[in-house]
Design a protein around this motif. Structure first.
Motif, PDB file in Angstrom:
ATOM      1  N   ILE A   1      45.697  35.153 -10.567  1.00  0.00           N
ATOM      2  CA  ILE A   1      44.761  35.795  -9.640  1.00  0.00           C
ATOM      3  C   ILE A   1      45.482  36.227  -8.365  1.00  0.00           C
ATOM      4  CG2 ILE A   1      42.750  35.372  -8.152  1.00  0.00           C
ATOM      5  CD1 ILE A   1      41.760  33.466 -10.435  1.00  0.00           C
TER       6      ILE A   1
ATOM      7  N   LEU B   1      47.570  39.288  -9.150  1.00  0.00           N
ATOM      8  CA  LEU B   1      46.673  40.417  -9.397  1.00  0.00           C
ATOM      9  C   LEU B   1      46.045  40.937  -8.108  1.00  0.00           C
ATOM     10  CD1 LEU B   1      44.955  42.243 -11.294  1.00  0.00           C
ATOM     11  CD2 LEU B   1      43.356  40.335 -11.464  1.00  0.00           C
TER      12      LEU B   1
ATOM     13  N   ALA C   1      50.627  43.504 -10.709  1.00  0.00           N
ATOM     14  CA  ALA C   1      49.188  43.370 -10.973  1.00  0.00           C
ATOM     15  C   ALA C   1      48.924  43.176 -12.469  1.00  0.00           C
ATOM     16  CB  ALA C   1      48.440  44.598 -10.456  1.00  0.00           C
TER      17      ALA C   1
ATOM     18  N   LEU D   1      47.154  40.023 -14.125  1.00  0.00           N
ATOM     19  CA  LEU D   1      45.955  40.158 -14.962  1.00  0.00           C
ATOM     20  C   LEU D   1      46.162  39.473 -16.305  1.00  0.00           C
ATOM     21  CD1 LEU D   1      43.117  41.337 -15.420  1.00  0.00           C
ATOM     22  CD2 LEU D   1      44.226  43.432 -16.245  1.00  0.00           C
TER      23      LEU D   1
ATOM     24  N   MET E   1      44.019  36.296 -17.472  1.00  0.00           N
ATOM     25  CA  MET E   1      43.181  36.397 -18.661  1.00  0.00           C
ATOM     26  C   MET E   1      43.535  35.330 -19.701  1.00  0.00           C
ATOM     27  SD  MET E   1      42.665  40.504 -19.035  1.00  0.00           S
ATOM     28  CE  MET E   1      41.553  40.411 -20.405  1.00  0.00           C
TER      29      MET E   1
ATOM     30  N   ILE F   1      35.448  42.477 -14.207  1.00  0.00           N
ATOM     31  CA  ILE F   1      36.845  42.556 -14.662  1.00  0.00           C
ATOM     32  C   ILE F   1      37.020  43.765 -15.578  1.00  0.00           C
ATOM     33  CG2 ILE F   1      38.617  41.440 -16.082  1.00  0.00           C
ATOM     34  CD1 ILE F   1      37.526  38.732 -14.987  1.00  0.00           C
TER      35      ILE F   1
ATOM     36  N   THR G   1      39.426  46.811 -14.585  1.00  0.00           N
ATOM     37  CA  THR G   1      40.515  47.167 -15.486  1.00  0.00           C
ATOM     38  C   THR G   1      40.346  48.600 -15.982  1.00  0.00           C
ATOM     39  OG1 THR G   1      40.721  44.852 -16.150  1.00  0.00           O
ATOM     40  CG2 THR G   1      41.728  46.488 -17.589  1.00  0.00           C
TER      41      THR G   1
ATOM     42  N   TRP H   1      37.516  44.262  -7.242  1.00  0.00           N
ATOM     43  CA  TRP H   1      38.354  43.072  -7.418  1.00  0.00           C
ATOM     44  C   TRP H   1      37.990  41.966  -6.440  1.00  0.00           C
ATOM     45  CZ3 TRP H   1      40.252  42.290 -11.883  1.00  0.00           C
ATOM     46  CH2 TRP H   1      40.609  43.368 -12.694  1.00  0.00           C
TER      47      TRP H   1
END
Length: 152
Positions: free
Chosen positions: A35, A38, A69, A73, A77, A104, A108, A138
């Motif tokens: 996180i 990201l 980033a 991510l 995830m 999310i 994305t 975000w």
């Protein structure tokens, strides 16, 4: 759907996540790291798109921050999936969790769309709107994720 949830909950990784105190802590730490990578990279790039640091070329900054980033991510995830497996039925009952997943997906998708249009090459193409929308999405993901600890 219930069969899938039960299968996930009974899986070996789910058992390890529920019963391994240090495993859960390590995965949770990996989630926080993902996180941080990201949000840190996205926020920096989005702030540039909104007009901050105008002397820094957007394509140069993007070349550095987009891989950071993307790595964040991916890490968030993967670790998030493991954390989810510790209690899938509980998470799926939380509207806030479902909102986080939707945001999310939106964030994305927004990033993929933006990068696929090669909009970095057009500096006056309304980049501030793109950056502001991304930043808001975000930040909302971050808030939803943090608030999950405080809802039943």
């Amino acid at each position: 759907m219930e069969a899938l949830i039960e299968m996930l909950a009974a899986s070996d990784p789910a058992q390890i996540m529920r019963n391994g105190r240090w495993t859960y802590a390590a995965v949770s730490g990996g989630h926080v790291l993902g996180i941080a990578l990201l949000i840190g990279a996205i926020a920096s790039l989005d702030l540039r798109l909104t007009g901050l640091w105008p002397t820094v070329p957007v394509p140069v900054l993007a070349r550095v921050l987009v891989p950071v980033a993307a790595t964040g991510l991916a890490l968030a995830m993967m670790s998030g999936l493991l954390l989810f497996m510790a209690g899938p039925a509980d998470y799926l009952q939380m509207r806030l969790f479902l909102l986080k997943l939707m945001l999310i997906a939106c964030g994305t998708g927004h990033a993929v769309w933006f990068h696929s249009t090669n909009s970095f090459a057009r500096p006056n193409a309304g980049l501030w709107r793109v950056g502001l929308l991304s930043l808001l999405i975000w930040l909302a993901v971050l808030i939803c994720g943090r608030m999950l600890a405080f809802v039943d």
